[in-house]
Enzyme design. Structure first.
Site, mmCIF file in Angstrom:
data_model
loop_
_atom_site.group_PDB
_atom_site.id
_atom_site.type_symbol
_atom_site.label_atom_id
_atom_site.label_comp_id
_atom_site.label_asym_id
_atom_site.label_seq_id
_atom_site.Cartn_x
_atom_site.Cartn_y
_atom_site.Cartn_z
ATOM 1 N N ASP A 1 0.825 -1.214 0.000
ATOM 2 C CA ASP A 1 0.000 0.000 0.000
ATOM 3 C C ASP A 1 0.861 1.267 0.000
ATOM 4 O OD1 ASP A 1 -2.348 1.407 -0.044
ATOM 5 O OD2 ASP A 1 -2.781 1.185 2.097
ATOM 6 N N ASN B 1 -11.025 -2.428 -5.389
ATOM 7 C CA ASN B 1 -10.231 -1.465 -6.165
ATOM 8 C C ASN B 1 -10.876 -1.077 -7.508
ATOM 9 O OD1 ASN B 1 -7.035 -2.736 -4.938
ATOM 10 N ND2 ASN B 1 -8.135 -0.898 -4.299
ATOM 11 N N ARG C 1 -0.367 9.293 -9.876
ATOM 12 C CA ARG C 1 -0.464 8.046 -9.099
ATOM 13 C C ARG C 1 0.142 6.860 -9.853
ATOM 14 N NH1 ARG C 1 -3.839 7.426 -4.928
ATOM 15 N NH2 ARG C 1 -4.163 5.270 -5.561
HETATM 16 C C1 IPE Z 1 -5.492 -2.626 -0.188
HETATM 17 O O1 IPE Z 1 -5.126 -1.299 -0.356
HETATM 18 C C2 IPE Z 1 -5.498 -3.331 -1.510
HETATM 19 C C3 IPE Z 1 -4.190 -3.557 -2.124
HETATM 20 C C4 IPE Z 1 -3.029 -3.240 -1.599
HETATM 21 C C5 IPE Z 1 -4.233 -4.188 -3.403
HETATM 22 P P1 IPE Z 1 -6.226 -0.163 -0.526
HETATM 23 O O2 IPE Z 1 -5.473 1.105 -0.705
HETATM 24 O O3 IPE Z 1 -7.188 -0.532 -1.579
HETATM 25 O O4 IPE Z 1 -6.967 -0.218 0.888
HETATM 26 P P2 IPE Z 1 -7.823 0.871 1.668
HETATM 27 O O5 IPE Z 1 -8.858 1.383 0.711
HETATM 28 O O6 IPE Z 1 -6.882 1.957 2.100
HETATM 29 O O7 IPE Z 1 -8.386 0.129 2.831
HETATM 30 C C1 IPE Z 2 -1.488 0.226 -3.378
HETATM 31 O O1 IPE Z 2 -1.253 1.600 -3.416
HETATM 32 C C2 IPE Z 2 -1.702 -0.365 -4.749
HETATM 33 C C3 IPE Z 2 -3.085 -0.773 -5.043
HETATM 34 C C4 IPE Z 2 -4.086 -0.763 -4.216
HETATM 35 C C5 IPE Z 2 -3.338 -1.235 -6.393
HETATM 36 P P1 IPE Z 2 -2.456 2.624 -3.467
HETATM 37 O O2 IPE Z 2 -2.803 2.878 -4.899
HETATM 38 O O3 IPE Z 2 -3.580 2.174 -2.606
HETATM 39 O O4 IPE Z 2 -1.772 3.917 -2.857
HETATM 40 P P2 IPE Z 2 -2.420 4.928 -1.834
HETATM 41 O O5 IPE Z 2 -2.929 4.130 -0.684
HETATM 42 O O6 IPE Z 2 -3.521 5.637 -2.560
HETATM 43 O O7 IPE Z 2 -1.299 5.833 -1.449
HETATM 44 MG MG MG Z 3 -4.039 2.422 -0.652
#
Ligand code: IPE
Ligand code: IPE
Ligand code: MG
Length: 227
Positions: free
Chosen positions: A14, A62, A27
């Site tokens: 994450d 997601n 992003r």
């Molecule tokens: C969890 O991260 C899913 C993955 C790392 C693939 P998210 O960024 O989706 O989780 P939340 O929304 O902060 O709980």
């Molecule tokens: C984790 O990073 C990757 C996926 C969930 C695909 P994020 O995309 O959730 O990054 P943040 O949490 O928005 O920083």
């Molecule tokens: Mg995230």
């Protein structure tokens, strides 16, 4: 303090978006750099002798993200399949994709299938990439399967209906980016996992942090309800 390397480490990767935002980048740049962190982590796990590495790459939730981001992630995966599978096959890593893969297009599905096939004989290390994975979905699927089979389940037989069938539960679950939640990841399998959190964003994850997580894991008393 006993020192051992977990047989199975699972990671909630994450913080890609925030890593990029801090640098004034889109992003998507964070996701690209996250791919590099994953390569580093696969190598580190191999060096340390971790047998199973499971990584949460895309959750069932997601899909709520903007369409451009979702398709960028799928493109990144396809690219990685083209560039990395041969290398992984050569260095002895078996690849598995766990989740509801039916949501992906046929090109991606075919490439995932080929990658699993090309690495199926490797047995020293296994990389599980969790895609369109959600633990609640996984459990509901398993329940429906059990109903279809008309059999009562035991804990053991139920485990075999999950995507992770045949894979031992992770001893250690790591989440980066400072968030301290499971976000629908391995809810059943995490029953007795040790949880380790770091403020580092996923693109900054490296072997030192992995080692820190393992050292911390080794300092804990795992009682499993006993004394
Ligand atoms: C969890 O991260 C899913 C993955 C790392 C693939 P998210 O960024 O989706 O989780 P939340 O929304 O902060 O709980
Ligand atoms: C984790 O990073 C990757 C996926 C969930 C695909 P994020 O995309 O959730 O990054 P943040 O949490 O928005 O920083
Ligand atoms: Mg995230």
């Amino acid at each position: 303090m006993s020192s051992s390397v977990p047989e199975h480490i699972a990671i909630i990767m994450d913080g890609n978006g925030r890593w990029a935002k801090e640098r004034g980048l889109p992003r998507t740049a964070g996701h690209k750099e996250g791919g590099e962190a994953l390569k580093r982590t696969i190598n580190a796990c191999k060096d340390l002798g971790v047998k199973y590495l499971s990584v949460y790459a895309f959750s069932t939730e997601n899909w709520k993200r903007p369409e451009e981001e979702v398709s960028f992630l799928q493109g990144l995966l396809l690219q990685a399949l083209h560039n990395e599978v041969k290398k992984l096959a050569k260095v002895g890593v078996r690849l598995r994709f766990l989740g509801d893969l039916s949501a992906f297009n046929s090109e991606l599905r075919e490439n995932m299938r080929k990658a699993e096939e090309a690495t199926a004989d490797n047995s020293n290390h296994q990389l599980n990439i969790m895609l369109n994975y959600g633990s609640q979905d996984e459990i509901v699927r398993a329940i429906n399967q059990a109903i279809k089979e008309g059999k009562e389940v035991t804990r053991e037989s139920f485990s075999q209906l999950l995507y992770t069938s045949g894979i031992p539960d992770p001893e250690l679950i790591i989440r980066t980016s400072g968030e301290q939640r499971l976000s629908n990841f391995m809810l059943w399998q995490a029953a007795y996992s040790e949880l380790w959190f770091t403020d580092a964003y996923w693109p900054d994850f490296n072997k030192e942090l992995l080692q820190q997580a393992i050292d911390d894991y080794n300092s804990r008393a795992r009682r499993f309800g006993g004394l």
